[in-house]
Enzyme design. Structure first.
Site, mmCIF file in Angstrom:
data_model
loop_
_atom_site.group_PDB
_atom_site.id
_atom_site.type_symbol
_atom_site.label_atom_id
_atom_site.label_comp_id
_atom_site.label_asym_id
_atom_site.label_seq_id
_atom_site.Cartn_x
_atom_site.Cartn_y
_atom_site.Cartn_z
ATOM 1 N N TYR A 1 -1.222 2.491 -36.716
ATOM 2 C CA TYR A 1 -2.617 2.991 -36.670
ATOM 3 C C TYR A 1 -3.258 2.944 -38.261
ATOM 4 O O TYR A 1 -4.371 2.517 -38.404
ATOM 5 C CB TYR A 1 -3.116 4.140 -35.996
ATOM 6 C CG TYR A 1 -2.781 4.012 -34.382
ATOM 7 C CD1 TYR A 1 -1.731 3.267 -33.794
ATOM 8 C CD2 TYR A 1 -3.427 4.772 -33.631
ATOM 9 C CE1 TYR A 1 -1.555 2.850 -32.587
ATOM 10 C CE2 TYR A 1 -3.352 4.712 -32.020
ATOM 11 C CZ TYR A 1 -2.273 3.721 -31.631
ATOM 12 O OH TYR A 1 -2.228 3.639 -30.383
ATOM 13 N N LYS B 1 12.285 3.301 -31.253
ATOM 14 C CA LYS B 1 12.601 1.778 -30.824
ATOM 15 C C LYS B 1 13.538 1.314 -31.856
ATOM 16 O O LYS B 1 13.409 0.130 -32.598
ATOM 17 C CB LYS B 1 11.367 1.157 -30.776
ATOM 18 C CG LYS B 1 11.501 -0.461 -30.274
ATOM 19 C CD LYS B 1 12.124 -0.606 -28.745
ATOM 20 C CE LYS B 1 12.389 -2.084 -28.552
ATOM 21 N NZ LYS B 1 13.075 -2.204 -27.305
ATOM 22 N N ASP C 1 11.036 1.809 -24.456
ATOM 23 C CA ASP C 1 10.771 1.223 -23.082
ATOM 24 C C ASP C 1 11.500 1.893 -22.141
ATOM 25 O O ASP C 1 11.119 1.990 -21.026
ATOM 26 C CB ASP C 1 11.350 -0.439 -23.301
ATOM 27 C CG ASP C 1 12.733 -0.263 -24.205
ATOM 28 O OD1 ASP C 1 13.071 0.504 -24.530
ATOM 29 O OD2 ASP C 1 13.102 -1.468 -24.015
ATOM 30 N N ASP D 1 0.707 7.425 -28.100
ATOM 31 C CA ASP D 1 -0.729 6.872 -27.439
ATOM 32 C C ASP D 1 -0.156 6.355 -26.005
ATOM 33 O O ASP D 1 -1.030 6.769 -24.929
ATOM 34 C CB ASP D 1 -1.180 6.036 -28.392
ATOM 35 C CG ASP D 1 -2.699 5.615 -27.692
ATOM 36 O OD1 ASP D 1 -3.190 6.447 -27.188
ATOM 37 O OD2 ASP D 1 -3.172 4.558 -28.092
ATOM 38 N N ASP E 1 -0.609 8.456 -22.132
ATOM 39 C CA ASP E 1 -1.223 7.751 -21.028
ATOM 40 C C ASP E 1 -0.797 7.973 -19.528
ATOM 41 O O ASP E 1 -1.235 8.056 -18.478
ATOM 42 C CB ASP E 1 -2.180 6.603 -21.364
ATOM 43 C CG ASP E 1 -3.378 6.911 -21.942
ATOM 44 O OD1 ASP E 1 -3.775 7.698 -22.497
ATOM 45 O OD2 ASP E 1 -4.444 5.730 -21.891
HETATM 46 C C1 IPM Z 1 -6.129 8.800 -27.822
HETATM 47 C C2 IPM Z 1 -7.157 7.781 -27.749
HETATM 48 C C3 IPM Z 1 -7.070 7.345 -29.321
HETATM 49 C C4 IPM Z 1 -5.744 6.970 -29.763
HETATM 50 C C5 IPM Z 1 -8.377 6.059 -29.217
HETATM 51 C C6 IPM Z 1 -9.714 6.511 -28.588
HETATM 52 C C7 IPM Z 1 -8.555 5.742 -30.783
HETATM 53 O O1 IPM Z 1 -6.522 6.854 -26.964
HETATM 54 O O2 IPM Z 1 -6.411 9.742 -28.380
HETATM 55 O O3 IPM Z 1 -5.029 8.680 -27.371
HETATM 56 O O4 IPM Z 1 -5.580 5.802 -29.693
HETATM 57 O O5 IPM Z 1 -5.415 7.669 -30.391
HETATM 58 MG MG MG Z 2 -4.774 7.254 -26.244
#
Ligand code: IPM
Ligand code: MG
Length: 386
Positions: A164, A215, A248, A272, A276
């Site tokens: 990032y 990984k 993975d 990240d 999710d």
């Molecule tokens: C998170 C979000 C952020 C990230 C985005 C909005 C930049 O997805 O906090 O997980 O990727 O870190």
């Molecule tokens: Mg995120």
């Protein structure tokens, strides 16, 4: 000194707060779409708790994200950054949405506000609890028999390194007319060790089980990651059951049997993505809070941090008063725990959220056919449980 800071997450070095109670000085950056809606309710819950507990609140609101662009021409206005620098913590909502999607990527709210904030304050440790109450297992896409007692795991994500932020980060047109983009994945040993320290402290306060996700069969940074984790834990945390898993496989294992993890630690992009996935198996993004802690201490000698819900701005439901405020309210609890040393009060809020939800008050995202309530009524139910 009263020991009121039994931290279930995070470095043991963090000090319990001294009495009398401190003034809670924080910046409120609600952001866009549902951001301000859920923030209003989270602040109402906090005001209520503050009155009960004799806490003095001193918070200031400022624009960020799309609101920053609209009102100041910049996703992270200088005045907002300055306010954050003068605060002991940041309570963050969420930023971005269709209104600003046509801007160049570098100017968009997420990239131009959230990432610079993380970098500016070196908020390298992102703590994301993955919690699904037993009473809410029907909200998870996983079969209830796989998670009879709900889910209770923690993702520790490195937040200021990796692909990032690595440089070069460029897009160029090549001599033959083709177009090429480069992102760079970089990690230093010291960056891996400092996130590992947070993971170790978190694991020690729970089941003493830590899984490091990488990984290492492909990536050079992951080879360093695994070697560093192995050596550091052998030397500093032989009491923990340490395991390693490729990312993975970890994605698959999370969907198969999430509770095989207790605490897992991983680099920025993997965290990240996995967080999710964790959010969806925990029923709803609307329930998950997060803390991003830095190297810096606030004026109380506790970690400066940014506290935000895991979900986004949800433009589709904005303005309808139906967004789930729980994640924002639970983020307030994390702020009290980590940046203000008020663990017992944080637990009161967490218990009130749990009681309200398991008592049957649910917003649409977690109602599943049962009657649902709006944002304000959800917060009212939480306040009633305090
Ligand atoms: C998170 C979000 C952020 C990230 C985005 C909005 C930049 O997805 O906090 O997980 O990727 O870190
Ligand atoms: Mg995120």
């Amino acid at each position: 000194m009263e020991d009121n800071a039994c931290l279930p997450l995070g470095p043991a070095a963090w000090q319990p707060v001294r009495f009398p109670m401190p003034t809670l000085k924080f910046a409120v950056l609600a952001g866009d779409y549902i951001g301000p809606e859920v923030m209003t309710e989270a602040l109402r819950v906090l005001e209520h708790v503050a009155q009960q507990e004799n806490l003095t609140l001193s918070y200031t609101k400022a624009d960020v994200g799309g609101a920053g662009i609209d009102n100041h021409g910049k996703a992270l206005p200088d005045s907002t950054l300055k306010l954050c620098e003068q605060s002991d913590a940041i309570l963050f909502g969420s930023v971005g949405g269709p209104k600003w999607e046509k801007l160049p990527p570098k100017e968009q709210p997420e990239r131009a506000a959230l990432l610079p904030l993380r970098k500016h304050f070196t908020l390298f440790a992102n703590i994301r609890p993955g919690l699904l109450y037993r009473e809410l297992t029907d909200a998870s896409p996983l079969k209830t028999e796989r998670i009879p007692d709900g889910i209770d795991i923690v993702c520790i994500r490195e937040l200021t390194g990796g692909v990032y932020f690595g440089l070069p980060k460029t897009t160029t047109t090549l001599a033959d007319g083709d177009v090429q983009s480069i992102d760079t994945m970089v990690y230093k040993k010291s960056e891996i060790e400092r996130i590992l320290q947070v993971a170790i402290t978190t694991a020690r306060a729970r089941k003493k089980k830590l899984c490091s996700v990488d990984k290492a069969n492909v990536l050079e940074t992951s080879v360093l990651w695994r070697k560093t984790v192995t050596e550091y834990c052998a030397k500093h945390a032989p009491d923990l059951a340490l395991s390693h898993m490729y990312v993975d496989n970890a994605a698959m294992q999370l969907a198969r049997d999430p509770n095989q993890f207790d605490v897992f630690v991983t680099e920025n992009m993997f965290g990240d993505i996995l967080s999710d996935e964790m959010a969806v198996i925990c029923g709803s993004l609307g329930m998950l809070s997060s803390a991003s802690l830095g190297a810096g201490k606030n004026s109380l000698g506790l970690p400066f941090g940014l506290y935000e819900p895991a979900g986004g701005t949800a433009p589709d439901i904005a303005g309808k008063g139906i967004a789930n405020p729980c994640a924002q309210i639970l983020s307030v609890a994390l702020m009290l725990r980590f940046s203000f040393g008020l663990d017992a009060i944080a637990k009161r809020i967490e218990t009130a959220v749990r009681s309200a939800v398991t008592g049957g008050t649910r917003t649409g995202d977690i109602a599943f056919g049962k009657p649902s309530v709006g944002t304000r009524a959800m917060a009212d139910a939480i306040i009633a449980n305090l």
